[in-house]
Design an enzyme around this catalytic site. Structure first.
Site, short mmCIF file in Angstrom:
data_model
loop_
_atom_site.label_atom_id
_atom_site.label_comp_id
_atom_site.label_asym_id
_atom_site.label_seq_id
_atom_site.Cartn_x
_atom_site.Cartn_y
_atom_site.Cartn_z
N ASN A 100 32.19 4.50 13.63
CA ASN A 100 32.05 5.71 14.32
C ASN A 100 32.71 6.95 14.93
OD1 ASN A 100 29.28 7.44 13.72
ND2 ASN A 100 29.09 7.31 15.38
N GLU A 119 20.82 2.58 12.94
CA GLU A 119 20.09 2.62 13.89
C GLU A 119 18.97 2.25 15.05
OE1 GLU A 119 20.48 7.52 14.67
OE2 GLU A 119 21.38 7.02 12.54
N ASN A 146 28.78 6.64 19.93
CA ASN A 146 28.96 8.95 20.45
C ASN A 146 29.60 8.53 21.11
OD1 ASN A 146 28.41 10.07 17.53
ND2 ASN A 146 26.25 9.32 17.93
N ASP A 197 25.04 12.79 21.29
CA ASP A 197 25.38 12.54 20.36
C ASP A 197 26.87 12.77 20.79
OD1 ASP A 197 27.07 12.04 17.63
OD2 ASP A 197 24.81 13.82 16.51
#
Length: 291
Positions: A100, A119, A146, A197
């Site tokens: 990610n 998740e 993130n 995020d």
């Protein structure tokens, strides 16, 4: 302050805005559709490249081209030919994970983490890709990696596990690229359906964080306190990056479709790339990968 739609490409999962000071171009990605985009600061000359898997993040290389963190590991992307070349998959035994978010440190190393695609489970980890293409694990037990970014002096590394309810700060050894002394930098409520995020740090050392599913951008002072909150016209904002000729425009990505049914939808501006002007703040130039 003025918020505008810079490019309306309806990215399924827009992510990772990256301003390159050398080219004076903005890059961003569509994680789910497997695309890398590029445009000018005012949204012109849009170009796209396809990659063969879901993409979590990218960085530009000093020799040219990019490193992309795809679902199954780190790869090189040649912008001229479109060719994608594997480097290393750090998690071949975890098919339900994918790489990610990631960014480059001041020394030209790429730091990116993995996530559980549902998740739910702490199955992800944080990795460092060195210029010699060696991969080292820095941390583990992560659900959704993130928001990696550094303080202006490079000595503090910020990172979030999206559903943990906090952004963590680590001491960052710039000589070795290792992390230590993990602690909470700031927290947010877990009860409103949102999560931390993507993030970036401005020239004053403040952390800007996109709060996904609640449509907010929050600026945190270096002590972790809230400085300001910006309400966005969509709820699924995903990441932020300063850019433009003066590094004073905040670019914001968003998603058109939530990755899981439990997350909310949005209106006609969903999936747009936004630009925010008039914040009175400048960002930091992003480094290129040294390999």
């Amino acid at each position: 302050m003025r918020i505008e739609v810079l490019v309306d490409v309806k990215t399924t999962l827009g992510e990772g805005p990256l301003w390159d000071v050398e080219e004076q171009r903005l890059y961003w990605i569509d994680s789910f559709d497997g695309r890398v985009f590029r445009c000018t600061a005012d949204g012109r000359e849009v170009r796209a490249w396809d990659v063969p898997q879901k993409i979590g993040s990218m960085c530009l290389r000093k020799p040219g081209g990019a490193v992309v963190s795809l679902a199954r590991g780190f790869h090189l992307l040649d912008f001229t030919t479109g060719e994608v070349t594997p480097i290393h998959d750090p998690e071949p035994d975890r098919p339900n994970n994918r790489l990610n978010d990631g960014k480059v440190d001041r020394q030209g190393r790429f730091i990116a983490g993995s996530m559980d695609t549902q998740e739910e489970g702490p199955n992800g980890a944080l990795y460092r890709l060195d210029p010699d293409l060696k991969v080292t694990r820095l941390d583990s037990g992560i659900v959704v990696s993130n928001g990696p970014c550094w303080s202006p002096d490079g000595g503090t590394f910020y990172f979030t596990d999206t559903w943990s309810g906090e952004i963590s700060a680590y001491d960052y050894d710039q000589r070795t690229g290792t992390v230590a002394n993990k602690r909470a930098f700031c927290t947010r409520p877990k009860t409103d359906g949102g999560g931390f995020d993507g993030a970036t740090v401005d020239a004053e050392g403040c952390v800007w964080s996109a709060h996904v599913y609640v449509g907010k951008l929050v600026r945190y002072r270096p002590d972790g306190s809230v400085d300001r909150v910006i309400e966005m016209p969509v709820r699924k904002v995903t990441s932020v990056m300063f850019g433009g000729p003066d590094l004073d425009v905040l670019f914001v990505t968003s998603m058109a479709k939530p990755p899981l049914p439990r997350f909310p939808g949005d209106g006609v501006l969903r999936g747009s790339l936004f630009a925010i002007h008039g914040l009175g703040v400048r960002g930091m130039p992003e480094a290129r990968f040294a390999g």
